[in-house]
Design an enzyme around this catalytic site. Structure first.
Site, PDB file in Angstrom:
ATOM      1  N   LYS A  16     -53.717 -49.333 -20.688  1.00 25.99           N
ATOM      2  CA  LYS A  16     -52.601 -49.321 -20.063  1.00 25.99           C
ATOM      3  C   LYS A  16     -52.655 -50.129 -18.874  1.00 25.99           C
ATOM      4  O   LYS A  16     -51.743 -51.273 -18.554  1.00 25.99           O
ATOM      5  CB  LYS A  16     -52.096 -47.926 -19.646  1.00 25.99           C
ATOM      6  CG  LYS A  16     -51.882 -46.915 -20.805  1.00 25.99           C
ATOM      7  CD  LYS A  16     -51.538 -45.620 -20.217  1.00 25.99           C
ATOM      8  CE  LYS A  16     -52.560 -44.884 -19.153  1.00 25.99           C
ATOM      9  NZ  LYS A  16     -53.833 -44.281 -19.952  1.00 25.99           N
TER      10      LYS A  16
ATOM     11  N   ARG B 258     -46.570 -37.959 -17.444  1.00 28.94           N
ATOM     12  CA  ARG B 258     -47.713 -37.529 -18.532  1.00 28.94           C
ATOM     13  C   ARG B 258     -47.522 -35.964 -18.948  1.00 28.94           C
ATOM     14  O   ARG B 258     -48.296 -35.465 -19.513  1.00 28.94           O
ATOM     15  CB  ARG B 258     -48.895 -37.432 -17.462  1.00 28.94           C
ATOM     16  CG  ARG B 258     -50.018 -38.275 -17.714  1.00 28.94           C
ATOM     17  CD  ARG B 258     -51.190 -38.132 -16.760  1.00 28.94           C
ATOM     18  NE  ARG B 258     -52.399 -38.611 -17.060  1.00 28.94           N
ATOM     19  CZ  ARG B 258     -52.814 -39.543 -16.853  1.00 28.94           C
ATOM     20  NH1 ARG B 258     -52.162 -40.586 -16.232  1.00 28.94           N
ATOM     21  NH2 ARG B 258     -53.798 -40.219 -17.298  1.00 28.94           N
TER      22      ARG B 258
ATOM     23  N   ARG C  43     -67.148 -48.691 -18.936  1.00 30.29           N
ATOM     24  CA  ARG C  43     -66.503 -48.956 -17.765  1.00 30.29           C
ATOM     25  C   ARG C  43     -67.419 -48.028 -16.684  1.00 30.29           C
ATOM     26  O   ARG C  43     -67.332 -48.424 -15.736  1.00 30.29           O
ATOM     27  CB  ARG C  43     -65.000 -48.632 -17.590  1.00 30.29           C
ATOM     28  CG  ARG C  43     -64.556 -49.109 -16.434  1.00 30.29           C
ATOM     29  CD  ARG C  43     -62.854 -48.904 -16.315  1.00 30.29           C
ATOM     30  NE  ARG C  43     -62.619 -47.524 -16.533  1.00 30.29           N
ATOM     31  CZ  ARG C  43     -61.389 -47.297 -16.656  1.00 30.29           C
ATOM     32  NH1 ARG C  43     -60.243 -48.039 -16.466  1.00 30.29           N
ATOM     33  NH2 ARG C  43     -61.044 -45.866 -16.960  1.00 30.29           N
TER      34      ARG C  43
ATOM     35  N   ARG D  99     -65.923 -44.703 -11.306  1.00 29.39           N
ATOM     36  CA  ARG D  99     -64.802 -43.631 -11.233  1.00 29.39           C
ATOM     37  C   ARG D  99     -65.302 -42.428 -11.749  1.00 29.39           C
ATOM     38  O   ARG D  99     -66.116 -42.191 -12.850  1.00 29.39           O
ATOM     39  CB  ARG D  99     -63.772 -44.137 -12.382  1.00 29.39           C
ATOM     40  CG  ARG D  99     -62.451 -44.561 -11.507  1.00 29.39           C
ATOM     41  CD  ARG D  99     -61.570 -45.225 -12.585  1.00 29.39           C
ATOM     42  NE  ARG D  99     -60.867 -44.053 -13.325  1.00 29.39           N
ATOM     43  CZ  ARG D  99     -59.729 -44.009 -14.057  1.00 29.39           C
ATOM     44  NH1 ARG D  99     -59.095 -45.398 -14.136  1.00 29.39           N
ATOM     45  NH2 ARG D  99     -59.170 -42.893 -14.814  1.00 29.39           N
TER      46      ARG D  99
ATOM     47  N   ARG E 269     -60.440 -35.242 -20.698  1.00 25.83           N
ATOM     48  CA  ARG E 269     -59.266 -36.358 -20.488  1.00 25.83           C
ATOM     49  C   ARG E 269     -58.573 -36.529 -21.811  1.00 25.83           C
ATOM     50  O   ARG E 269     -57.470 -36.283 -21.667  1.00 25.83           O
ATOM     51  CB  ARG E 269     -59.793 -37.508 -19.784  1.00 25.83           C
ATOM     52  CG  ARG E 269     -60.039 -37.345 -18.210  1.00 25.83           C
ATOM     53  CD  ARG E 269     -60.824 -38.801 -17.808  1.00 25.83           C
ATOM     54  NE  ARG E 269     -59.991 -39.966 -17.849  1.00 25.83           N
ATOM     55  CZ  ARG E 269     -60.816 -40.952 -17.636  1.00 25.83           C
ATOM     56  NH1 ARG E 269     -61.873 -41.276 -17.683  1.00 25.83           N
ATOM     57  NH2 ARG E 269     -59.750 -42.240 -17.844  1.00 25.83           N
TER      58      ARG E 269
HETATM   59  P1  AP5 Z   1     -57.880 -49.494 -19.047  1.00 29.72           P
HETATM   60  O1  AP5 Z   1     -56.850 -50.862 -19.182  1.00 29.72           O
HETATM   61  O2  AP5 Z   1     -58.319 -49.199 -17.746  1.00 29.72           O
HETATM   62  O3  AP5 Z   1     -57.033 -48.284 -19.804  1.00 29.72           O
HETATM   63  P2  AP5 Z   1     -56.116 -47.213 -19.390  1.00 29.72           P
HETATM   64  O4  AP5 Z   1     -55.250 -46.914 -20.442  1.00 29.72           O
HETATM   65  O5  AP5 Z   1     -55.586 -47.673 -18.046  1.00 29.72           O
HETATM   66  O6  AP5 Z   1     -56.882 -46.088 -19.048  1.00 29.72           O
HETATM   67  P3  AP5 Z   1     -57.320 -45.138 -17.734  1.00 29.72           P
HETATM   68  O7  AP5 Z   1     -59.031 -45.007 -17.717  1.00 29.72           O
HETATM   69  O8  AP5 Z   1     -56.691 -45.621 -16.553  1.00 29.72           O
HETATM   70  O9  AP5 Z   1     -57.387 -43.785 -18.166  1.00 29.72           O
HETATM   71  P4  AP5 Z   1     -56.130 -42.563 -17.747  1.00 29.72           P
HETATM   72  O10 AP5 Z   1     -54.811 -42.657 -18.316  1.00 29.72           O
HETATM   73  O11 AP5 Z   1     -56.634 -41.367 -17.872  1.00 29.72           O
HETATM   74  O12 AP5 Z   1     -56.168 -42.923 -15.986  1.00 29.72           O
HETATM   75  P5  AP5 Z   1     -55.262 -42.731 -14.711  1.00 29.72           P
HETATM   76  O13 AP5 Z   1     -55.800 -43.686 -13.855  1.00 29.72           O
HETATM   77  O14 AP5 Z   1     -53.675 -43.120 -15.448  1.00 29.72           O
HETATM   78  O15 AP5 Z   1     -59.123 -49.866 -19.992  1.00 29.72           O
HETATM   79  C1  AP5 Z   1     -60.109 -49.118 -20.111  1.00 29.72           C
HETATM   80  C2  AP5 Z   1     -61.536 -49.746 -20.389  1.00 29.72           C
HETATM   81  O16 AP5 Z   1     -61.330 -50.476 -21.407  1.00 29.72           O
HETATM   82  C3  AP5 Z   1     -61.614 -50.945 -19.194  1.00 29.72           C
HETATM   83  O17 AP5 Z   1     -63.027 -51.297 -18.923  1.00 29.72           O
HETATM   84  C4  AP5 Z   1     -60.959 -52.251 -19.974  1.00 29.72           C
HETATM   85  O18 AP5 Z   1     -61.639 -53.352 -19.531  1.00 29.72           O
HETATM   86  C5  AP5 Z   1     -61.343 -51.858 -21.428  1.00 29.72           C
HETATM   87  N1  AP5 Z   1     -60.366 -52.616 -22.657  1.00 29.72           N
HETATM   88  C6  AP5 Z   1     -59.047 -52.703 -22.381  1.00 29.72           C
HETATM   89  N2  AP5 Z   1     -58.358 -53.087 -23.403  1.00 29.72           N
HETATM   90  C7  AP5 Z   1     -59.584 -53.436 -24.106  1.00 29.72           C
HETATM   91  C8  AP5 Z   1     -59.527 -53.991 -25.599  1.00 29.72           C
HETATM   92  N3  AP5 Z   1     -58.385 -54.333 -26.088  1.00 29.72           N
HETATM   93  N4  AP5 Z   1     -60.906 -54.123 -26.177  1.00 29.72           N
HETATM   94  C9  AP5 Z   1     -62.267 -53.820 -25.571  1.00 29.72           C
HETATM   95  N5  AP5 Z   1     -62.032 -53.348 -24.084  1.00 29.72           N
HETATM   96  C10 AP5 Z   1     -60.712 -53.339 -23.618  1.00 29.72           C
HETATM   97  O19 AP5 Z   1     -55.277 -41.478 -14.375  1.00 29.72           O
HETATM   98  C11 AP5 Z   1     -56.491 -40.788 -13.557  1.00 29.72           C
HETATM   99  C12 AP5 Z   1     -56.431 -39.522 -13.267  1.00 29.72           C
HETATM  100  O20 AP5 Z   1     -55.458 -39.171 -12.330  1.00 29.72           O
HETATM  101  C13 AP5 Z   1     -55.801 -38.232 -14.431  1.00 29.72           C
HETATM  102  O21 AP5 Z   1     -56.867 -37.779 -15.373  1.00 29.72           O
HETATM  103  C14 AP5 Z   1     -55.028 -37.261 -13.458  1.00 29.72           C
HETATM  104  O22 AP5 Z   1     -56.178 -36.281 -13.044  1.00 29.72           O
HETATM  105  C15 AP5 Z   1     -54.500 -38.234 -12.350  1.00 29.72           C
HETATM  106  N6  AP5 Z   1     -53.366 -38.553 -12.682  1.00 29.72           N
HETATM  107  C16 AP5 Z   1     -52.673 -39.944 -12.918  1.00 29.72           C
HETATM  108  N7  AP5 Z   1     -51.582 -39.805 -13.442  1.00 29.72           N
HETATM  109  C17 AP5 Z   1     -50.957 -38.767 -13.426  1.00 29.72           C
HETATM  110  C18 AP5 Z   1     -49.648 -38.092 -13.511  1.00 29.72           C
HETATM  111  N8  AP5 Z   1     -48.647 -38.733 -14.085  1.00 29.72           N
HETATM  112  N9  AP5 Z   1     -49.796 -36.553 -13.744  1.00 29.72           N
HETATM  113  C19 AP5 Z   1     -50.716 -35.825 -13.224  1.00 29.72           C
HETATM  114  N10 AP5 Z   1     -51.834 -36.420 -13.109  1.00 29.72           N
HETATM  115  C20 AP5 Z   1     -52.110 -37.877 -13.136  1.00 29.72           C
HETATM  116 MG    MG Z   2     -55.286 -46.848 -16.122  1.00 33.84          MG
END
Ligand code: AP5
Ligand code: MG
Length: 191
Positions: free
Chosen positions: A14, A89, A128, A134, A146
């Site tokens: 994402k 979410r 990562r 992280r 997660r």
């Molecule tokens: P990346 O692009 O970072 O993936 P992502 O989908 O953004 O994954 P996140 O790690 O951000 O996951 P998340 O949704 O759990 O985290 P968030 O910050 O939202 O890619 C991941 C890796 O893969 C990178 O290293 C990238 O380079 C690699 N990659 C990408 N594409 C690739 C490809 N095609 N091939 C190979 N490698 C690739 O949330 C974190 C925490 O915050 C949650 O757990 C929760 O506690 C809290 N939180 C956030 N939002 C909310 C909400 N709305 N409600 C409640 N709690 C929340």
């Molecule tokens: Mg993300």
């Protein structure tokens, strides 16, 4: 306005894909995960409350993230549109987002859901975790949690948008560029 929900499990890409799409379509990137991590880095009261929840891979309370999105929409009142990444979410967050947008005479254009196999998610996040610092990437059990939280609490949000005929599923496996091309093709259909 073009208002997109970029949806998918942890590690789906994402954040990676949002970076490309905001340039192409001149949109504001709205990642609740990034906003929360910046609250933690700035040691705010909100950040201190969120940190232990995020470190376990659980969800921060709905009202906290909805409040952050509300002020983000206010700060960018003249935007051409938004990409919501990692939000909504829960179904309650999706309902709140619809209300926040409706009060500004706006709506969601579509939800694009990235589909990625579980093994690939775990590999990407563990990889990562070696460099990101992280805490929620550092431990395979937290990563599993997660993904479990996503399946239990977040995946149902897809049905919310499917009922509104706004769900578009995109294959999230392959190279970053190939996935960007698939996303752009989907977005062209929404413009
Ligand atoms: P990346 O692009 O970072 O993936 P992502 O989908 O953004 O994954 P996140 O790690 O951000 O996951 P998340 O949704 O759990 O985290 P968030 O910050 O939202 O890619 C991941 C890796 O893969 C990178 O290293 C990238 O380079 C690699 N990659 C990408 N594409 C690739 C490809 N095609 N091939 C190979 N490698 C690739 O949330 C974190 C925490 O915050 C949650 O757990 C929760 O506690 C809290 N939180 C956030 N939002 C909310 C909400 N709305 N409600 C409640 N709690 C929340
Ligand atoms: Mg993300």
């Amino acid at each position: 306005m073009l208002n997109l929900v970029l949806f998918g499990p942890p590690g789906a890409g994402k954040g990676t894909q949002s970076k490309q799409l905001i340039d192409t379509y001149q949109l504001i990137h709205c990642s609740t995960g990034d906003l929360l991590r910046s609250e933690i880095a700035n040691e705010t009261e909100l950040g201190q409350r969120a940190k232990s929840i995020m470190d376990r891979g659980e969800l921060v309370p709905d009202e906290v993230v909805v409040g952050m999105i509300d002020s983000m929409l206010d700060r960018h009142a003249d935007a051409r549109g938004f990409i919501f990444d990692g939000f909504p979410r829960t179904t309650a967050q999706a309902e709140a987002l619809d209300q926040l947008l409706a009060s500004r005479n706006e709506s969601i254009s579509g939800m694009i859901a990235l589909e990625v196999a579980d093994d690939e998610l775990k590999n990407r996040l563990l990889e990562r975790g070696k460099i990101s610092g992280r805490p929620d990437d550092a431990n395979p059990e937290i990563i599993e949690n997660r993904i479990r939280v996503y399946n239990d609490q977040t995946a149902p949000v897809k049905s919310y948008y499917a009922q509104q005929q706004k769900l578009f599923e995109v294959d999230g496996m392959g190279t970053i560029a190939a996935i960007t091309a698939r996303l752009e093709q989907t977005i062209e259909g929404l413009i």
